[in-house]
Write an enzyme that holds these catalytic residues in place. Sequence first.
Site, PDB file in Angstrom:
ATOM      1  N   HIS A   1       0.859  -1.248  -0.153  1.00 18.44           N
ATOM      2  CA  HIS A   1      -0.057   0.435  -0.103  1.00 18.44           C
ATOM      3  C   HIS A   1       0.657   1.288   0.139  1.00 18.44           C
ATOM      4  O   HIS A   1       2.197   1.151   0.128  1.00 18.44           O
ATOM      5  CB  HIS A   1      -1.066   0.263   1.015  1.00 18.44           C
ATOM      6  CG  HIS A   1      -0.434  -0.102   2.654  1.00 18.44           C
ATOM      7  ND1 HIS A   1       0.919  -0.723   3.135  1.00 18.44           N
ATOM      8  CD2 HIS A   1      -0.425   1.140   3.492  1.00 18.44           C
ATOM      9  CE1 HIS A   1       0.408  -0.670   4.305  1.00 18.44           C
ATOM     10  NE2 HIS A   1       0.466   0.767   4.180  1.00 18.44           N
TER      11      HIS A   1
ATOM     12  N   HIS B   1       0.844   4.359   1.971  1.00 18.76           N
ATOM     13  CA  HIS B   1       1.860   5.020   3.235  1.00 18.76           C
ATOM     14  C   HIS B   1       3.240   5.168   2.843  1.00 18.76           C
ATOM     15  O   HIS B   1       3.959   4.178   2.947  1.00 18.76           O
ATOM     16  CB  HIS B   1       1.717   4.152   4.182  1.00 18.76           C
ATOM     17  CG  HIS B   1      -0.374   4.239   4.883  1.00 18.76           C
ATOM     18  ND1 HIS B   1      -0.647   3.640   5.510  1.00 18.76           N
ATOM     19  CD2 HIS B   1      -0.668   5.169   3.712  1.00 18.76           C
ATOM     20  CE1 HIS B   1      -2.071   3.700   5.896  1.00 18.76           C
ATOM     21  NE2 HIS B   1      -2.127   4.696   4.845  1.00 18.76           N
TER      22      HIS B   1
ATOM     23  N   ASP C   1       6.126   4.619   5.154  1.00 18.11           N
ATOM     24  CA  ASP C   1       6.534   4.051   5.906  1.00 18.11           C
ATOM     25  C   ASP C   1       6.991   2.266   5.010  1.00 18.11           C
ATOM     26  O   ASP C   1       7.010   1.071   5.458  1.00 18.11           O
ATOM     27  CB  ASP C   1       6.027   3.431   7.169  1.00 18.11           C
ATOM     28  CG  ASP C   1       5.207   3.056   7.185  1.00 18.11           C
ATOM     29  OD1 ASP C   1       3.749   3.457   6.628  1.00 18.11           O
ATOM     30  OD2 ASP C   1       4.625   1.887   8.503  1.00 18.11           O
ATOM     31  N   HIS C   2       5.918   2.248   3.561  1.00 19.07           N
ATOM     32  CA  HIS C   2       6.104   1.680   2.996  1.00 19.07           C
ATOM     33  C   HIS C   2       7.083   1.357   1.648  1.00 19.07           C
ATOM     34  O   HIS C   2       6.689   0.576   1.425  1.00 19.07           O
ATOM     35  CB  HIS C   2       5.053   0.379   2.976  1.00 19.07           C
ATOM     36  CG  HIS C   2       4.069   0.072   4.407  1.00 19.07           C
ATOM     37  ND1 HIS C   2       4.662  -1.239   4.755  1.00 19.07           N
ATOM     38  CD2 HIS C   2       3.667   0.435   5.404  1.00 19.07           C
ATOM     39  CE1 HIS C   2       3.452  -1.523   6.040  1.00 19.07           C
ATOM     40  NE2 HIS C   2       3.022  -0.230   6.137  1.00 19.07           N
TER      41      HIS C   2
ATOM     42  N   HIS D   1      -7.413  -1.103   5.761  1.00 14.55           N
ATOM     43  CA  HIS D   1      -6.492   0.031   6.468  1.00 14.55           C
ATOM     44  C   HIS D   1      -6.532   1.255   5.005  1.00 14.55           C
ATOM     45  O   HIS D   1      -6.041   2.147   5.613  1.00 14.55           O
ATOM     46  CB  HIS D   1      -5.105  -0.866   6.335  1.00 14.55           C
ATOM     47  CG  HIS D   1      -3.807  -0.245   6.167  1.00 14.55           C
ATOM     48  ND1 HIS D   1      -4.343   0.225   8.362  1.00 14.55           N
ATOM     49  CD2 HIS D   1      -2.901   0.318   5.775  1.00 14.55           C
ATOM     50  CE1 HIS D   1      -2.728   0.973   7.576  1.00 14.55           C
ATOM     51  NE2 HIS D   1      -1.890   0.972   6.514  1.00 14.55           N
TER      52      HIS D   1
ATOM     53  N   ASP E   1      -0.623  -3.981   5.620  1.00 12.71           N
ATOM     54  CA  ASP E   1      -0.557  -3.433   7.551  1.00 12.71           C
ATOM     55  C   ASP E   1      -2.642  -3.607   6.883  1.00 12.71           C
ATOM     56  O   ASP E   1      -2.983  -3.513   8.178  1.00 12.71           O
ATOM     57  CB  ASP E   1      -0.752  -1.918   7.060  1.00 12.71           C
ATOM     58  CG  ASP E   1       0.730  -1.712   7.939  1.00 12.71           C
ATOM     59  OD1 ASP E   1       1.326  -2.382   7.833  1.00 12.71           O
ATOM     60  OD2 ASP E   1       0.455  -0.366   7.826  1.00 12.71           O
TER      61      ASP E   1
ATOM     62  N   HIS F   1       4.502  -5.019  10.046  1.00 13.91           N
ATOM     63  CA  HIS F   1       5.228  -4.360  11.577  1.00 13.91           C
ATOM     64  C   HIS F   1       5.459  -5.100  12.547  1.00 13.91           C
ATOM     65  O   HIS F   1       4.680  -6.652  12.735  1.00 13.91           O
ATOM     66  CB  HIS F   1       4.064  -2.845  12.197  1.00 13.91           C
ATOM     67  CG  HIS F   1       4.064  -1.971  11.462  1.00 13.91           C
ATOM     68  ND1 HIS F   1       4.859  -1.029  11.743  1.00 13.91           N
ATOM     69  CD2 HIS F   1       3.305  -2.035  10.229  1.00 13.91           C
ATOM     70  CE1 HIS F   1       4.887  -0.050  10.424  1.00 13.91           C
ATOM     71  NE2 HIS F   1       3.796  -1.020   9.640  1.00 13.91           N
TER      72      HIS F   1
HETATM   73 FE    FE Z   1       2.633   0.912   8.204  1.00 17.90          FE
HETATM   74 ZN    ZN Z   2       0.095   1.267   6.335  1.00 16.53          ZN
END
Ligand code: FE
Ligand code: ZN
Length: 255
Positions: free
Chosen positions: A56, A58, A60-61, A114, A131, A170
């Site tokens: 996805h 985001h 942090d990915h 998500h 996530d 995570h």
């Molecule tokens: Fe994440």
């Molecule tokens: Zn996420």
Amino acid sequence: MDIEVLPVACLKDNYAYLLTRPGSDQALVVDACEAEPIERELEARGLSLAGILSTHHHQDHVGGNERLVRKYGAPVFGHASERHRIPCFSNPLEDGESFSIAGFTGRAYHIPAHTRGALAYVLADVCFSGDTLFAAGAGRLFEGSPEELYRALYLVLGRLDPRTRIYTGHEYTERNLEFALFLEPDSVAIQERLAEVRAARARGEPTAMTTLPLERDTNPFLRADRPSIVSRLGLPPGVAPAEVIRRIRELKDQF
Ligand code: FE
Ligand code: ZN
């Protein structure tokens, strides 16, 4: 197809996953959270990067997409709807579509919950849930509904072969199990898993890999159809699992 999965710890508590095949020097990465740790791992193993699978959009990915694409020229896969949100996006996938690259073959499943464009990737007997499903938990519903999370967890991921190894985005397992135990204080399965996870974390080992049978015993989001959870939440017997998921989500957000 034999696949080896190597978790690469990134940022505060993210995992990128390097996928390799015996006898090949080409690797894929699921979720290039940040470039440096992934480059280090590739170089240490003499691997070249053949593709990036983004679960996805985001940050942090996908934070490492740009630099890894510049260095390796690797294509970036994601759900077709995310072409404007995933950096360096090149290979759109639709729900159920299969893909093949550098000898790896797999299939993508669209699991909005998500985020609107979340994808799960399944290659051979491994799955990457981003996530959406965590070990003993589930991701926040930023752009989706409890009904969509129900579909993702029970009707898509829940229908995978029970032997599938599921890798999640995570390192949240310990905190998730503390919440699970708050909902089901008498569960021996949750108590035992929490003890194992704490021991693994003390050894510095990741605990973000799981299986459906383990989740069905210890993850409240996959137990929304269990009378013990329903009564603990004060909901009437026979209530729709999506309603139970909505309530679990609210409680977890406050936990
Ligand atoms: Fe994440
Ligand atoms: Zn996420």
